[in-house]
Design a protein around this motif. Structure first.
Motif, PDB file in Angstrom:
ATOM      1  N   LEU A 150      48.679  54.277  36.026  1.00  0.00           N
ATOM      2  CA  LEU A 150      48.923  55.268  34.978  1.00  0.00           C
ATOM      3  C   LEU A 150      50.173  54.912  34.184  1.00  0.00           C
ATOM      4  N   VAL A 151      51.246  54.517  34.883  1.00  0.00           N
ATOM      5  CA  VAL A 151      52.516  54.200  34.221  1.00  0.00           C
ATOM      6  C   VAL A 151      52.379  52.958  33.342  1.00  0.00           C
ATOM      7  N   LEU A 152      51.758  51.908  33.877  1.00  0.00           N
ATOM      8  CA  LEU A 152      51.617  50.668  33.119  1.00  0.00           C
ATOM      9  C   LEU A 152      50.448  50.714  32.136  1.00  0.00           C
ATOM     10  N   GLY A 153      49.480  51.578  32.415  1.00  0.00           N
ATOM     11  CA  GLY A 153      48.329  51.685  31.521  1.00  0.00           C
ATOM     12  C   GLY A 153      48.613  52.506  30.280  1.00  0.00           C
ATOM     13  N   HIS A 154      49.546  53.461  30.381  1.00  0.00           N
ATOM     14  CA  HIS A 154      49.844  54.311  29.236  1.00  0.00           C
ATOM     15  C   HIS A 154      50.268  53.518  28.003  1.00  0.00           C
ATOM     16  N   PRO A 155      51.181  52.535  28.098  1.00  0.00           N
ATOM     17  CA  PRO A 155      51.538  51.779  26.882  1.00  0.00           C
ATOM     18  C   PRO A 155      50.351  51.059  26.254  1.00  0.00           C
ATOM     19  N   VAL A 156      49.377  50.691  27.074  1.00  0.00           N
ATOM     20  CA  VAL A 156      48.208  49.961  26.560  1.00  0.00           C
ATOM     21  C   VAL A 156      47.344  50.864  25.677  1.00  0.00           C
ATOM     22  N   LEU A 157      47.434  52.184  25.865  1.00  0.00           N
ATOM     23  CA  LEU A 157      46.640  53.111  25.055  1.00  0.00           C
ATOM     24  C   LEU A 157      46.927  52.923  23.573  1.00  0.00           C
ATOM     25  N   ALA A 158      48.179  52.620  23.230  1.00  0.00           N
ATOM     26  CA  ALA A 158      48.518  52.409  21.822  1.00  0.00           C
ATOM     27  C   ALA A 158      47.760  51.218  21.252  1.00  0.00           C
ATOM     28  N   LEU A 159      47.582  50.168  22.048  1.00  0.00           N
ATOM     29  CA  LEU A 159      46.837  48.999  21.597  1.00  0.00           C
ATOM     30  C   LEU A 159      45.361  49.342  21.398  1.00  0.00           C
ATOM     31  N   VAL A 160      44.827  50.180  22.292  1.00  0.00           N
ATOM     32  CA  VAL A 160      43.427  50.613  22.163  1.00  0.00           C
ATOM     33  C   VAL A 160      43.247  51.456  20.901  1.00  0.00           C
ATOM     34  N   ILE A 161      44.183  52.384  20.671  1.00  0.00           N
ATOM     35  CA  ILE A 161      44.121  53.245  19.487  1.00  0.00           C
ATOM     36  C   ILE A 161      44.196  52.405  18.211  1.00  0.00           C
ATOM     37  N   LEU A 162      45.052  51.388  18.219  1.00  0.00           N
ATOM     38  CA  LEU A 162      45.157  50.508  17.060  1.00  0.00           C
ATOM     39  C   LEU A 162      43.822  49.819  16.775  1.00  0.00           C
ATOM     40  N   GLY A 163      43.173  49.314  17.815  1.00  0.00           N
ATOM     41  CA  GLY A 163      41.876  48.675  17.630  1.00  0.00           C
ATOM     42  C   GLY A 163      40.835  49.622  17.062  1.00  0.00           C
ATOM     43  N   ARG A 164      40.841  50.866  17.564  1.00  0.00           N
ATOM     44  CA  ARG A 164      39.884  51.851  17.065  1.00  0.00           C
ATOM     45  C   ARG A 164      40.158  52.207  15.605  1.00  0.00           C
ATOM     46  N   GLU A 165      41.436  52.262  15.220  1.00  0.00           N
ATOM     47  CA  GLU A 165      41.776  52.555  13.828  1.00  0.00           C
ATOM     48  C   GLU A 165      41.302  51.438  12.904  1.00  0.00           C
ATOM     49  N   LEU A 166      41.539  50.204  13.307  1.00  0.00           N
ATOM     50  CA  LEU A 166      41.102  49.061  12.492  1.00  0.00           C
ATOM     51  C   LEU A 166      39.586  49.039  12.351  1.00  0.00           C
ATOM     52  N   ARG A 167      38.894  49.377  13.441  1.00  0.00           N
ATOM     53  CA  ARG A 167      37.435  49.388  13.399  1.00  0.00           C
ATOM     54  C   ARG A 167      36.923  50.545  12.546  1.00  0.00           C
ATOM     55  N   ALA A 168      37.563  51.700  12.651  1.00  0.00           N
ATOM     56  CA  ALA A 168      37.114  52.873  11.899  1.00  0.00           C
ATOM     57  C   ALA A 168      37.209  52.644  10.394  1.00  0.00           C
TER      58      ALA A 168
END
Length: 314
Positions: A150-168
């Motif tokens: 959870l602690v190390l995965g949380h920062p990765v969420l920003a990278l996932v959100i960025l990918g979804r924004e670019l795709r959207a």
């Protein structure tokens, strides 16, 4: 991010090499001075990144809740309950309390996903409940490992959100995104190699990493590496993306577009965010340790807020 193709139509690999160099430089720098880099990154960037994240989330709110009213109410209840209850966890040394809190978190996310599932037949997700029960069972057996993820995965969420924004928005930078993501683990490997050369990858240090010891240079370095990528997305890349897609003005946000009161409230909220950021900078300069501990205690709220919004991107 720059273009992804050359004049001849061939894929431009220069962004990948630039990203690779930056990731390797970042990893090597953190390995050389993990405490210094962690201190500077949290001290200067923690407040601004929360402010920019709040601004982004305001832009993702719909103009009307409509059929999403239950979803947003459940989101709010979960954020408030889990956030405030987490503040009491340090006063209960019994690991069972942490297991119960983690189970509540998993159940809450699963409930939100179940509501999301009803919106579209393509989101049937018959595996949702079995997966949630399996994750709860694994967490109950290894609660510290779950917290580490959870602690190390949380920062990765920003990278996932960025990918979804670019795709959207069907941005051409999406190809660059995949190239950059491929360099992230390479930078992490460079960082771990640097720590190994310094003799900080012993069995005791690795064991302290898996127990989330704040004194572990391995844990500190890994967390700092991912957090800096997290900060770069929220402070730099997402605001840039909002600017080039003409979504940077508050008056254009769906939830604020037709309501002067909401727009005024949003501006007041962001001004408050600036004040809190300034207070954080002041606190870090006066008593870094106390301010850092207080910040990370309260940061759980912004972590929880990300879950409902991330599910809205799926």
């Amino acid at each position: 991010m720059i273009g992804t193709s050359t004049m001849s139509g061939e894929r431009d690999i220069r962004p990948a090499f630039v990203a690779l160099g930056l990731m390797c430089l970042l990893g090597a720098g953190i390995a050389a001075a993990p405490v210094l880099v962690a201190t500077l990154s949290v001290g200067f960037l923690a407040g601004p990144h929360n402010l920019m994240e709040a601004r982004y989330l305001l832009g993702r709110l719909p103009g009307r809740a409509g059929k999403l009213k239950t979803y947003f109410w459940l989101s709010l209840v979960g954020i408030v309950f889990l956030g405030f209850s987490s503040l009491a966890l340090p006063f209960f040394p019994d690991i069972t309390i942490y297991r119960v809190w983690n189970a509540a978190l998993i159940a809450w996310v699963a409930a939100l996903a179940a509501l999301r599932r009803t919106e579209n037949p393509r989101r049937d997700w018959p595996w949702l409940e079995p997966l949630a029960l399996m994750v709860i069972g694994a967490m109950w057996a290894w609660p510290t490992l779950f917290t580490l993820v959870l602690v190390l995965g949380h920062p990765v969420l920003a990278l996932v959100i960025l990918g979804r924004e670019l795709r959207a928005f069907r941005r051409p930078e999406l190809r660059v995104y995949y190239q950059v993501m491929a360099t992230v683990p390479i930078g992490l490997f460079v960082m771990l190699s640097g720590l190994h050369q310094q003799g900080q990858m012993t069995s005791d240090e690795i064991r302290s990493f898996f127990t989330l010891s704040s004194g572990s240079p391995v844990f500190l370095a890994a967390h700092t590496y991912l957090e800096l990528l997290h900060y770069a997305v929220w402070i730099g890349i997402l605001p840039w993306l909002a600017s080039i897609t003409r979504r940077e003005k508050l008056a254009f946000f769906p939830a604020l577009r037709k309501s002067a009161r909401r727009l005024l409230a949003a501006r007041a909220f962001l001004v408050l965010g600036v004040v809190v950021t300034t207070l954080l900078w002041w606190g870090f300069s006066i008593d870094f340790e106390t301010t850092r501990d207080l910040y990370f205690r309260l940061a759980i709220f912004h972590v929880l807020v990300e879950f409902p919004f991330l599910l809205r991107l799926i």
